[in-house]
Design an enzyme around this catalytic site. Structure first.
Site, PDB file in Angstrom:
ATOM      1  N   LYS A  57       0.793  -1.239   0.000  1.00 60.85           N
ATOM      2  CA  LYS A  57       0.000   0.000   0.000  1.00 60.85           C
ATOM      3  C   LYS A  57       0.821   1.282   0.000  1.00 60.85           C
ATOM      4  CE  LYS A  57      -3.309  -1.238  -0.700  1.00 60.85           C
ATOM      5  NZ  LYS A  57      -3.570  -1.978  -1.987  1.00 60.85           N
ATOM      6  N   HIS A 106       6.811  -7.435  -2.002  1.00 64.53           N
ATOM      7  CA  HIS A 106       6.742  -6.785  -0.684  1.00 64.53           C
ATOM      8  C   HIS A 106       7.640  -7.523   0.315  1.00 64.53           C
ATOM      9  CE1 HIS A 106       3.502  -4.488  -2.315  1.00 64.53           C
ATOM     10  NE2 HIS A 106       2.652  -5.494  -2.367  1.00 64.53           N
ATOM     11  N   SER A 136      -4.910   2.520   4.024  1.00 66.50           N
ATOM     12  CA  SER A 136      -4.988   1.846   2.728  1.00 66.50           C
ATOM     13  C   SER A 136      -5.000   0.318   2.904  1.00 66.50           C
ATOM     14  CB  SER A 136      -3.791   2.285   1.872  1.00 66.50           C
ATOM     15  OG  SER A 136      -3.893   1.775   0.579  1.00 66.50           O
TER      16      SER A 136
HETATM   17  P1  A3P Z   1      -5.023   4.545  -1.043  1.00 66.89           P
HETATM   18  O1  A3P Z   1      -5.671   3.296  -0.544  1.00 66.89           O
HETATM   19  O2  A3P Z   1      -4.606   5.460   0.066  1.00 66.89           O
HETATM   20  O3  A3P Z   1      -5.842   5.258  -2.059  1.00 66.89           O
HETATM   21  P2  A3P Z   1       0.044  -0.360  -3.693  1.00 66.89           P
HETATM   22  O4  A3P Z   1       0.105  -0.116  -5.146  1.00 66.89           O
HETATM   23  O5  A3P Z   1       1.395  -0.505  -3.054  1.00 66.89           O
HETATM   24  O6  A3P Z   1      -0.913  -1.469  -3.360  1.00 66.89           O
HETATM   25  O7  A3P Z   1      -0.543   0.960  -3.034  1.00 66.89           O
HETATM   26  C1  A3P Z   1      -1.903   1.291  -3.217  1.00 66.89           C
HETATM   27  C2  A3P Z   1      -2.086   2.726  -2.807  1.00 66.89           C
HETATM   28  O8  A3P Z   1      -1.511   3.580  -3.821  1.00 66.89           O
HETATM   29  C3  A3P Z   1      -3.571   3.101  -2.729  1.00 66.89           C
HETATM   30  O9  A3P Z   1      -3.661   4.134  -1.763  1.00 66.89           O
HETATM   31  C4  A3P Z   1      -3.801   3.610  -4.143  1.00 66.89           C
HETATM   32  O10 A3P Z   1      -4.953   4.396  -4.304  1.00 66.89           O
HETATM   33  C5  A3P Z   1      -2.528   4.397  -4.382  1.00 66.89           C
HETATM   34  N1  A3P Z   1      -2.271   4.592  -5.812  1.00 66.89           N
HETATM   35  C6  A3P Z   1      -2.348   3.671  -6.806  1.00 66.89           C
HETATM   36  N2  A3P Z   1      -2.092   4.224  -7.986  1.00 66.89           N
HETATM   37  C7  A3P Z   1      -1.851   5.529  -7.738  1.00 66.89           C
HETATM   38  C8  A3P Z   1      -1.552   6.646  -8.577  1.00 66.89           C
HETATM   39  N3  A3P Z   1      -1.455   6.497  -9.884  1.00 66.89           N
HETATM   40  N4  A3P Z   1      -1.365   7.840  -7.983  1.00 66.89           N
HETATM   41  C9  A3P Z   1      -1.456   7.983  -6.656  1.00 66.89           C
HETATM   42  N5  A3P Z   1      -1.762   6.985  -5.806  1.00 66.89           N
HETATM   43  C10 A3P Z   1      -1.960   5.776  -6.348  1.00 66.89           C
END
Ligand code: A3P
Length: 292
Positions: A57, A106, A136
């Site tokens: 996340k 991860h 998240s």
């Molecule tokens: P939130 O749940 O706070 O919205 P991961 O990719 O490591 O699983 O992380 C997911 C988090 O990154 C989520 O946060 C998601 O919305 C955010 N995220 C994914 N794509 C993104 C983007 N293009 N720009 C900004 N945040 C992004």
């Protein structure tokens, strides 16, 4: 070893897979998940493999997509980054992938394939403030019901996360492990990107990433990468890959800095700060908890 149910204080539990004392997500219908996880250290690595690494996340999908666009220049294909997660991939499947492979994980540093250090592969490491990560991850755990079977409430989830009783374990351990990579593996090329900085100035992050990957392009191309990796564009293009039961995309939720303020009570915030200080003593990471 195998499937475990981790109970929270409210009577709900998270279903995970435990391998050698470490927790991993349980992917329904995955073939031999334990063997795949046990095989990570021995994955055959190529010199031009690139690794995107982060605690869950923290922006893995976002940065992985930036790296993919920069290295492939393929702005048309829509690909699911989960297909490139080493903890779910058998070596024979990985071996069929064309180079350069942009992999992601991860896992802790010492859980990475040995070949990453032998071949000195490039690693992109992402940091995000742990309060936004926590919110998240809560949504991740409660939305991906087929994986986690978890229906818990925020107040019962947060202690579980702070206690490391989630997939990939304690985020304190993760942060300290990765903060020490300069000492444990000084000759591995690593670029650290910070989620909050990327939000503030994505183009600067894209340029830095391009330089690190030896994939420098025109400003016009960087702008295209910025557009294609914007939160809304990625949600539109890739939201379908992991949708919750209500149809909402799990991996593209809000994409903001500071959403934790909508979830943490004053008491939870104080407890979090206290535990963070205790657990992270000697490891200084300056996280930004609000957008500028
Ligand atoms: P939130 O749940 O706070 O919205 P991961 O990719 O490591 O699983 O992380 C997911 C988090 O990154 C989520 O946060 C998601 O919305 C955010 N995220 C994914 N794509 C993104 C983007 N293009 N720009 C900004 N945040 C992004």
């Amino acid at each position: 070893m195998g499937e475990v149910k981790i109970p929270d204080a409210g009577g709900n539990s998270i279903t995970l897979v435990e391998v050698d004392g470490h927790f991993f997500p349980r992917i329904p219908n995955e073939e031999n998940p334990i063997d795949v996880i046990k095989g990570i250290r021995d994955i055959t690595i190529r010199e031009d493999d690139v690794f995107v690494c982060a605690y869950p996340k923290c922006g893995t999908h976002w940065v992985w997509e930036m790296a993919r666009l920069l290295l492939s220049e393929d702005t048309d294909t829509v690909i699911n980054k989960e297909k490139f997660m080493i903890e779910f991939l058998r070596n024979d499947v990985l071996e069929k992938m064309p180079s350069p492979r942009i992999l992601n994980t991860h896992c802790l540093v010492e859980q990475l394939p040995r070949g990453v250090f032998e071949k000195k592969c490039k690693i992109i490491y992402i940091l995000r403030n742990p309060k936004d990560m926590a919110v998240s991850f809560f949504h991740h755990h409660t939305k991906l019901i087929p994986c986690y079977e978890y229906h818990g409430k925020w107040e019962n989830y947060l202690p579980l996360l702070m206690d490391g009783k989630v997939d990939y374990g304690s985020f304190y351990t993760y942060l300290k492990d990765w903060a020490a990579i300069g000492q444990t593996h000084p000759d591995v090329p690593i670029l650290t990107l910070v989620y909050e900085d990327l939000k503030e100035d994505p183009l600067a992050g894209i340029r830095k990433l391009a330089k690190f990957l030896n994939a420098e392009k025109s400003e016009e191309f960087y702008l295209k990468v910025k557009q294609l990796t914007s939160f809304n564009k990625m949600k539109e293009n890739k939201g379908k890959f992991y949708a919750a039961e209500d149809g909402s995309p799990v991996m593209y939720r809000k994409g903001e800095v500071g959403d934790w303020k909508n979830y943490f009570t004053v008491a939870q915030n104080e407890a979090f700060d206290r535990l963070y200080k205790e657990n992270m003593a000697g490891c200084d990471i300056n996280f930004r908890y609000s957008s500028k």
